[in-house]
Design a protein around this motif. Structure first.
Motif, PDB file in Angstrom:
ATOM      1  N   MET A   1       9.658  80.476 -15.911  1.00  0.00           N
ATOM      2  CA  MET A   1       9.547  80.944 -17.298  1.00  0.00           C
ATOM      3  C   MET A   1      10.798  80.538 -18.083  1.00  0.00           C
ATOM      4  SD  MET A   1       9.017  84.803 -18.799  1.00  0.00           S
ATOM      5  CE  MET A   1       7.470  84.998 -17.949  1.00  0.00           C
ATOM      6  N   THR A   2      10.618  80.175 -19.337  1.00  0.00           N
ATOM      7  CA  THR A   2      11.730  79.774 -20.205  1.00  0.00           C
ATOM      8  C   THR A   2      12.721  80.918 -20.350  1.00  0.00           C
ATOM      9  OG1 THR A   2      10.289  78.263 -21.423  1.00  0.00           O
ATOM     10  CG2 THR A   2      12.341  78.928 -22.501  1.00  0.00           C
ATOM     11  N   ARG A   3      13.992  80.600 -20.130  1.00  0.00           N
ATOM     12  CA  ARG A   3      15.073  81.587 -20.238  1.00  0.00           C
ATOM     13  C   ARG A   3      15.749  81.429 -21.600  1.00  0.00           C
ATOM     14  NH1 ARG A   3      16.801  83.428 -15.190  1.00  0.00           N
ATOM     15  NH2 ARG A   3      18.986  83.527 -15.830  1.00  0.00           N
ATOM     16  N   VAL A   4      15.892  82.545 -22.311  1.00  0.00           N
ATOM     17  CA  VAL A   4      16.418  82.515 -23.675  1.00  0.00           C
ATOM     18  C   VAL A   4      17.659  83.392 -23.775  1.00  0.00           C
ATOM     19  CG1 VAL A   4      15.934  82.996 -26.117  1.00  0.00           C
ATOM     20  CG2 VAL A   4      14.114  82.105 -24.627  1.00  0.00           C
ATOM     21  N   ALA A   5      18.750  82.817 -24.286  1.00  0.00           N
ATOM     22  CA  ALA A   5      19.947  83.577 -24.632  1.00  0.00           C
ATOM     23  C   ALA A   5      20.008  83.701 -26.147  1.00  0.00           C
ATOM     24  CB  ALA A   5      21.202  82.896 -24.102  1.00  0.00           C
ATOM     25  N   LEU A   6      20.501  84.834 -26.623  1.00  0.00           N
ATOM     26  CA  LEU A   6      20.537  85.105 -28.058  1.00  0.00           C
ATOM     27  C   LEU A   6      21.957  85.450 -28.470  1.00  0.00           C
ATOM     28  CD1 LEU A   6      17.884  86.940 -26.708  1.00  0.00           C
ATOM     29  CD2 LEU A   6      17.156  86.432 -29.032  1.00  0.00           C
ATOM     30  N   LEU A   7      22.395  84.903 -29.606  1.00  0.00           N
ATOM     31  CA  LEU A   7      23.723  85.176 -30.141  1.00  0.00           C
ATOM     32  C   LEU A   7      23.593  85.953 -31.438  1.00  0.00           C
ATOM     33  CD1 LEU A   7      25.641  81.791 -29.622  1.00  0.00           C
ATOM     34  CD2 LEU A   7      25.351  83.700 -28.047  1.00  0.00           C
ATOM     35  N   ILE A   8      24.344  87.052 -31.547  1.00  0.00           N
ATOM     36  CA  ILE A   8      24.282  87.924 -32.721  1.00  0.00           C
ATOM     37  C   ILE A   8      25.697  88.225 -33.198  1.00  0.00           C
ATOM     38  CG2 ILE A   8      22.118  88.970 -31.935  1.00  0.00           C
ATOM     39  CD1 ILE A   8      23.798  91.480 -31.169  1.00  0.00           C
TER      40      ILE A   8
END
Length: 196
Positions: A1-8
């Motif tokens: 499954m596609t792994r997603v990192a998020l920056l906030i």
């Protein structure tokens, strides 16, 4: 499954919409939420959803952007993301950082790009007398807010609008647009999505 990192950088409302969509629909897996501000309210919200979080305070690096990014890269690389989503991340990234994730880094911007890159987008739309405003999801390139456009959502500019009232309506569209574009992006669809 596609792994997603998020920056906030702040409250993380776009991050929450992305995470909720990923967790509900299973098209990708959020593996990290990172911030340049240890006090960012979105970090606690992400942690409450069971997502690993990290913070690297950009202020302690002064003007050393490369030093800040080197520290920020550590938790990102450890999380091994396939896609990086900027979701209200208020730091301009260096070309070296962008190149590392080129073709797999997305950003949402509160204007109908190419109009109004950078800051104060809603006031600029009002000052120009625009009848429509909106938001854009694009791939990140070294040039600020100039990467290939993947999706846009429009809202009408209403009589009596202020930058704040317009921003609130655009934000509602951001929350629809970003998950829809990410869902298509991880499936390999780079065609332009137009909403509302």
């Amino acid at each position: 499954m596609t792994r997603v990192a998020l920056l906030i950088s702040g409250g993380g409302s776009n991050m929450l919409r992305l995470v909720e969509a990923m967790q509900a629909e299973g098209f990708a897996r959020p593996v990290l939420v990172a911030s340049n501000d240890p006090e960012a309210a979105g970090l606690a919200k992400a942690a409450a959803l069971g997502i690993p979080v990290a913070a690297v305070d950009h202020r302690s690096f002064g003007k050393d952007r490369a030093g800040f990014e080197a520290e920020l890269l550590k938790p990102i690389l450890a999380a091994q993301p396939d896609v990086l989503c900027l979701a209200g991340f208020m730091r301009v990234l260096t070309p070296d950082f962008v190149r590392r994730f080129e073709g797999r880094m997305l950003n949402i911007h509160p204007s109908l790009l190419p109009k109004y890159p950078g800051l104060h987008t809603h006031q600029r739309a009002l000052d120009a007398g625009d009848t429509q405003a909106g938001c854009t999801v694009h791939q990140v390139t070294a040039e600020l807010d100039a990467g290939p456009i993947l999706g846009q959502a429009r809202v009408p500019v209403l009589a009596g609008d202020t930058a704040d009232t317009l921003a609130a309506r655009v934000l509602g569209q951001e929350h629809r647009l970003y998950p829809a574009v990410l869902r298509r992006f991880v499936a390999g669809d780079r065609s332009l999505l137009q909403l509302g």
